[in-house]
Motif scaffolding. Structure first.
Motif: not given
Lengths: 619, 162, 324, 102
Positions: D65-77
């Motif tokens: 889930l942490m990685i998922l969060t990270l991925a979401a933020a990373e993709v947005a930016v």
């Protein structure tokens, strides 16, 4: 009582902080109030402190504010001591300082850097007070350096003109030579005697060193170096005439009344050491004598009103050194005080003249200003009388004591006395030359001279006139400090010699009157002969000291600096730099800006590391 | 369940391979979604239905939609597909593939060496267990995650603003 | 239905659910037009067969026999894939819906999440359809659809969480069982409203049919589609309608339970009744409410529905904690 | 239920990671680079879940889930950056963006 001792340097320091931190945003009236007011308050505090000591001169007030620094066994206190000697000093500094500040409020009124002026002046007074109140030599050195810094800032006050900046630099560098010597002296004293506290130091010196021991000579020589530098004595006197580049009140405060006397104060303060080294003491006397003669001759030939006064200052401090050299400590300090009065008076009056003539410095372009500038004239007259030691003016008493002490000095006393008397003749001549040229005779074309003087400028002049006249009757509480033998006692001198001493300045005045007053012998006729002309040129240039220094120190130094322009030693360092740069260039090639290349190199590195560890594991 | 794992894994590998060799961004995205769904199936087969569905909702359903959305905005035409093909001659694959094969060649034997020992039976770890863990010992991580998302939100808004 | 042993996940179950759902969706084409005609005071299709019932059959024949044509400028792969996605995704969503005790495909512990996952995947259908058509109206439509669906998924998910928190499970069948003594529409009325609105937006039915607004962007993402591929989009939309109605029934209106514990009718009939009512309600919406502007839709969602759903979830959580 | 060996799951994660890595190294289109990064992130998450499942622990899923969060933020930016870069340079070629070269 003891709290107010710390208050004394704190008040000007506070003034400095207020003025410096306000960044020139305060209105001028507030600046003047803070700048002069802080010194005035300090004077009141000083008076309050001084009264008991004047009543009983063996009283010593000590106050340790805090431990300044503690390194190993060494501990320097921020401690202040007030004894008879420093009482005289603080009264002179705050009293004359206040008068000069008051004068400056009028004199500097049109200057755009009004606030900066008073800020540095206050800092100067604070430093000077720390210097004279310090109970150890390290703290004294702090004040010493603070004074040097402020003098640098003030000489270069009108820094827009590069000439002034150069003068400031010259003063700073020259005094730096003396300061270095003094620092070495402090180190020597500390390593040998294990303390820098003045009282302990003196006791230890008496206990450990015999009279005339090598260490005592070395230490006093080094200290003397510092004193010579700060007090503009031979051979470090060249900075003072140039230091006249600053505004006139600065010249009055720093280069006449207080700062240059720091050297005198230092020698007087450590007089116990000097008594242990009679040869150095004799040297002090010789330096004083040489300086006073040299400066006297030079002053006769100068054209610039402030330079004349500057050389007369050098000359008068020469007298003080002479007095110190012959062990007349008290007389020297006495002369220091009276000199502060009349020299401040002369400078302030000169400032009035200069201001009224739109910053004209050349005395031969003045002339006949007696009627236009009555206050300045009166000031000059009284100041010059005191300077020339006219009987019963303040300068008479102090100079007289010094000369009498010189006469009594066992080694070469007569010669020293004779030199002092010749100096007195010269003093009489050049001081009245100034008076005659500026105030008598016809007006030399210079127009619209108006005495620009309000209360703030006139009041200090009147007070100083009074002090210059009657200052000789003030007693000083220095007896306990210098002990019996330093005290001006009852001199048993024949009336003939006394008459000579009184006659000497009068002779100088008369000569001056003949040449400049009524023009009996025109200066031009004297200068027509080749010898006189050469001498005049020689004296005018200040005995060629600047020329010699230029050749001996400055030019070789500049030559060396030019030689080493590219810094030979730096090439070692720059080799390193070039190496780094080359490595950088090589590595920068790898920085292609291509993301794929970066990832590729990261992965490649990973593979290499993994392979290495893998193979290492296998092996 | 193991059939599901191997089927999912196979689909994931194949479709992921197809992603990186595609010249058409949209096709690559479709394959990537497929790959992610296959990984979701793998998660499911490993007894992690919660993250399996989150993988489908967040990864396949939101993140990839964002990708597609951006691709739509860029609206790359046939020219970009030709360009893409021109950028990918066979030789550019050689070095990366060699490096990665070396890496895998070192990695895989070690994986098989270390982990061959224990095989625990299939246990489903449901939503509740994950949530208890998440809001128990890992609550700080949740907070950090929210910070991260906020930062991502703000910076994405700022960057993409005209 | 006593003569057959119904069991979740049996082949018979799967087959009959698939059949019924598709037939219902197909029939809805006719139902909608008739109902619209009724509400809009006109006739609707009434020529083919009794009451025009065979209209559906006629449409089917037409769609199936039409040329399966792909525009030459389209990206064939995505163009073909797009309509199948929506069909697959929605049919898969039905697999977790509990129609009645024993009637259903899967009894999943994460049913709610599964529905959400399928809903989010449904966005690809519209997006790919629009993108692959290489047509500006289609592209505009799919851009709108993407933004709309991704946005409303958020509120949909959050509005469901209230129900999940009350029921304590993601299992749809258990959610229905919990509602035996009281429907969740009462405590979760706000959640129900949000879910209703978000459901309409998710299936881009009128009034939220902005991605396919005929008057603005010429049918949006399926402008270029015809034949059976269009048919799949078309049926997919009705399938979505049925799915949303079923979900509302399951989540908020007690599924197969009768109101106030009335067991008068068989469970399946109760379910069908409730779901039909909602289907009719959606058709009524279409008939009654005009389409908002695109930006209105987005700001309404993010500025009103999102805070509202969060507050709803918060209050629900507080109440549950207080009750314990 | 049947057993899935841990090493198979990890190997799957490793393979996916390697494929993503090849993608990052090979592709010039920045969208593909970002997609390859997503593949790598996802494979890391897979490794966590596999390990968590192996120990029957929820922590692996938490990490995912942490990685998922990270991925979401990373993709947005990351996508924001892509849009901005495309606006400026009219290309998606990362080789053009080499202003930082030494």
């Amino acid at each position: 009582m003891s709290e107010s001792l710390g208050l004394l340097p704190a008040l000007p320091l506070l003034g400095f902080l207020i003025l410096a931190l306000s960044g020139g945003k305060l209105p001028k009236t507030v600046v003047a109030l803070v700048g002069a007011g802080s010194i005035g308050l300090a004077f009141l505090v000083a008076l309050n402190l001084a009264l008991p000591i004047i009543a009983d001169d063996s009283l010593i007030v000590r106050e340790t504010l805090y431990t300044w620094m503690a390194v190993g066994s060494f501990e320097a206190q921020f401690g202040l001591t007030l004894d008879g000697l420093s009482t005289v000093m603080i009264l002179v500094i705050t009293g004359v300082g206040f008068l000069i500040h008051l004068y400056s409020t009028g004199f500097m009124a049109d200057d755009p850097s009004y606030s900066r002026f008073f800020a540095i002046m206050n800092l100067f007074v604070a430093s000077m007070l720390i210097l004279v109140l310090a109970d150890n030599l390290l703290l004294l050195y702090l004040g010493w350096e603070g004074v040097g810094l402020c003098s640098y800032l003030l000489i270069g006050f009108w820094y827009v003109d590069p000439k002034n900046g150069y003068a400031a630099r010259k003063a700073f560098v020259t005094t730096r030579v003396g300061d270095t010597s003094m620092a070495l002296g402090l180190l020597l004293l500390f390593t040998q005697l294990g303390s820098l506290d003045i009282q302990e130091l003196m006791q230890a010196a008496v206990a450990n060193w015999s009279v005339g021991s090598g260490l005592a000579i070395a230490a006093t020589l080094l200290l003397l170096g510092g004193a010579v530098g700060k007090s503009a004595q031979l051979p470090l006197q060249t900075w003072l005439p140039d230091a006249m580049a600053g505004p006139t009140p600065i010249s009055a405060l720093i280069h006449a009344a207080t700062m240059v006397t720091a050297g005198v104060y230092l020698v007087a303060r450590t007089h116990v050491l000097f008594e242990l080294a009679p040869s150095v003491q004799l040297l002090v006397a010789c330096i004083g004598l040489a300086t006073l003669l040299l400066a006297g001759f030079t002053a006769m030939t100068q054209h610039d009103i402030k330079r004349i006064l500057a050389y007369s200052t050098i000359s008068q401090i020469g007298y003080m050194f002479l007095g110190l050299g012959v062990g007349a400590w008290s007389a020297s300090v006495f002369h220091l005080m009276t000199h502060a009065f009349f020299k401040a008076l002369l400078f302030l009056a000169a400032g009035t003249v200069i201001l009224s003539l739109h910053h004209e410095h050349d005395i031969f372009k003045m002339g006949g200003k007696r009627r236009q500038l009555p206050i300045a004239f009166a000031s000059f007259l009284i100041g010059s009388l005191a300077l020339a030691a006219f009987p019963f003016t303040s300068g008479y008493f102090s100079k007289d004591e010094i000369l009498l002490a010189a006469l009594e000095f066992e080694t070469y006393g007569t010669w020293l006395w004779l030199g002092g008397v010749i100096g007195a003749v010269l003093t009489g001549f050049y001081s009245f030359r100034l008076v005659f040229v500026v105030f008598f005779g016809g007006s030399n074309g210079h127009h619209d001279a108006r005495e620009v003087t309000g209360f703030s400028m006139a009041a200090p002049l009147f007070v100083l006139m009074l002090l210059a006249l009657v200052g000789g009757f003030l007693t000083q509480p220095t007896a306990a400090v210098f002990g019996a033998h330093g005290q001006a006692g009852e001199h048993t001198v024949s009336a003939a010699l006394h008459a000579v001493m009184i006659a000497a300045p009068l002779l100088g005045m008369l000569a001056s009157y003949l040449v400049y007053g009524i023009g009996l012998i025109a200066p031009d006729t004297i200068l027509r002969s080749g010898v006189a002309r050469g001498l005049h040129t020689f004296w005018f240039s200040g005995w060629g000291f600047d020329w010699v220094y230029q050749r001996v120190f400055v030019a070789p130094f500049l030559w060396l600096a030019r030689l080493n322009k590219h810094d030979i030693f730096d090439s070692v360092v720059s080799l390193l730099v070039r190496l780094t740069e080359t490595a950088n260039e090589l590595l920068a090639r790898s920085q292609t800006g291509s993301l794929r290349w970066y990832v590729l190199s990261v992965v490649g590195g990973m593979v290499v590391v993994l392979l290495a560890t893998d193979l290492g594991g296998l092996l | 369940m193991s059939e599901l794992f191997y089927a999912g894994g196979l689909i994931a590998i194949v479709s992921t391979l197809l992603v990186i060799v595609q010249s058409n961004v949209v096709h690559a995205l479709i394959y990537l979604v497929l790959s992610l769904l296959a990984v979701a199936v793998v998660f499911f087969s490993l007894g992690a239905p919660f993250v399996a569905l989150l993988e489908a909702i967040v990864y396949a359903g939101a993140i990839m939609v964002l990708f597609l959305f951006v691709v739509m905005m860029l609206n790359l035409g046939q020219a970009s597909r030709d360009q893409e093909r021109a950028w990918l001659p066979p030789r550019v694959w050689i070095v990366p593939c060699t490096l990665v094969l070396v890496l895998l060649g070192m990695l895989l034997p070690q994986i098989f060496e270390i982990a061959a020992v224990t095989n625990s039976p299939f246990v489903e770890v449901g939503v509740k267990a994950v949530s208890a863990e998440l809001f128990g010992p890992y609550v700080l991580a949740v907070e950090l995650g929210s910070f991260l998302l906020l930062a991502g939100l703000i910076s994405a808004y700022h960057i993409a603003k005209r | 239905m006593g003569w057959i042993e119904w069991q979740v996940g049996s082949g018979l179950n799967i087959a009959s659910i698939l059949l019924v759902v598709i037939v219902v969706a197909a029939m809805l084409i006719w139902v909608e037009r008739r109902l619209l005609g009724f509400w809009q005071d006109r006739l609707g299709p009434n020529r083919v067969g009794p009451f025009g019932l065979l209209q559906v059959v006629a449409d089917m024949i037409k769609i199936f026999t039409k040329e399966d044509w792909v525009p030459p400028f389209a990206d064939r792969f995505s163009f073909v894939l797009a309509p199948t996605i929506i069909m697959i995704v929605i049919l898969l969503s039905f697999s977790v819906v509990p129609f009645a005790p024993g009637v259903g495909v899967v009894d999943s512990n994460v049913g709610v999440l599964f529905v959400l996952a399928m809903a989010s995947l449904g966005a690809y259908s519209v997006m790919l359809g629009g993108l692959s058509s290489d047509n500006k109206y289609a592209l505009l439509g799919s851009l709108r659809a993407a933004a709309q669906m991704v946005s409303y998924e958020v509120f949909m998910g959050i509005s469901l969480l209230g129900v999940v928190a009350l029921a304590g499970t993601f299992n749809l069948r258990e959610i229905v069982e919990v509602q035996e003594n009281g429907w969740f529409v009462v405590p979760q009325f706000v959640g129900f409203l949000i879910f209703l609105i978000a459901g309409v937006a998710e299936s881009h039915r009128l009034p939220f049919d902005i991605p396919e607004a005929e008057q603005e962007i010429c049918a949006g993402y399926h402008t270029e589609y015809s034949g059976m591929k269009f048919g799949m989009f078309f049926v997919g939309e009705y399938l979505g309608l049925v799915l949303i109605s079923s979900l509302i029934t399951v989540l908020f209106f007690g599924g197969w339970h009768g109101p106030f514990g009335i067991g008068l009718l068989p469970p399946l009939v109760w379910f069908a009744l409730k779901a039909s009512a909602f289907i009719a309600f959606f058709i009524l919406l279409r008939a009654a409410i005009p389409r908002p502007r695109y930006d209105q839709l987005m700001s309404y969602g993010w500025l009103f529905l999102l805070p509202l759903s969060l507050i709803n979830l918060l209050v629900t959580g507080v109440v549950i904690l207080a009750a314990n | 239920m049947s057993l899935i060996p841990l090493e198979h799951g990890i190997a799957l994660a490793g393979l996916l990671f390697a494929i993503g890595l090849v993608g990052v190294m090979t592709r010039r289109n920045i969208v593909f680079v970002l997609m390859s990064l997503e593949i790598m992130l996802n494979s890391a998450g897979l490794a966590f879940v596999v390990a968590g499942a192996h120990h029957a622990s929820a922590e692996g899923q938490v990490m995912f889930l942490m990685i998922l969060t990270l991925a979401a933020a990373e993709v947005a930016v990351g996508l924001g950056l892509i849009i901005q870069l495309y606006r400026r340079f009219k290309t998606t070629d990362i080789e053009v963006l080499s202003a930082l070269k030494g």
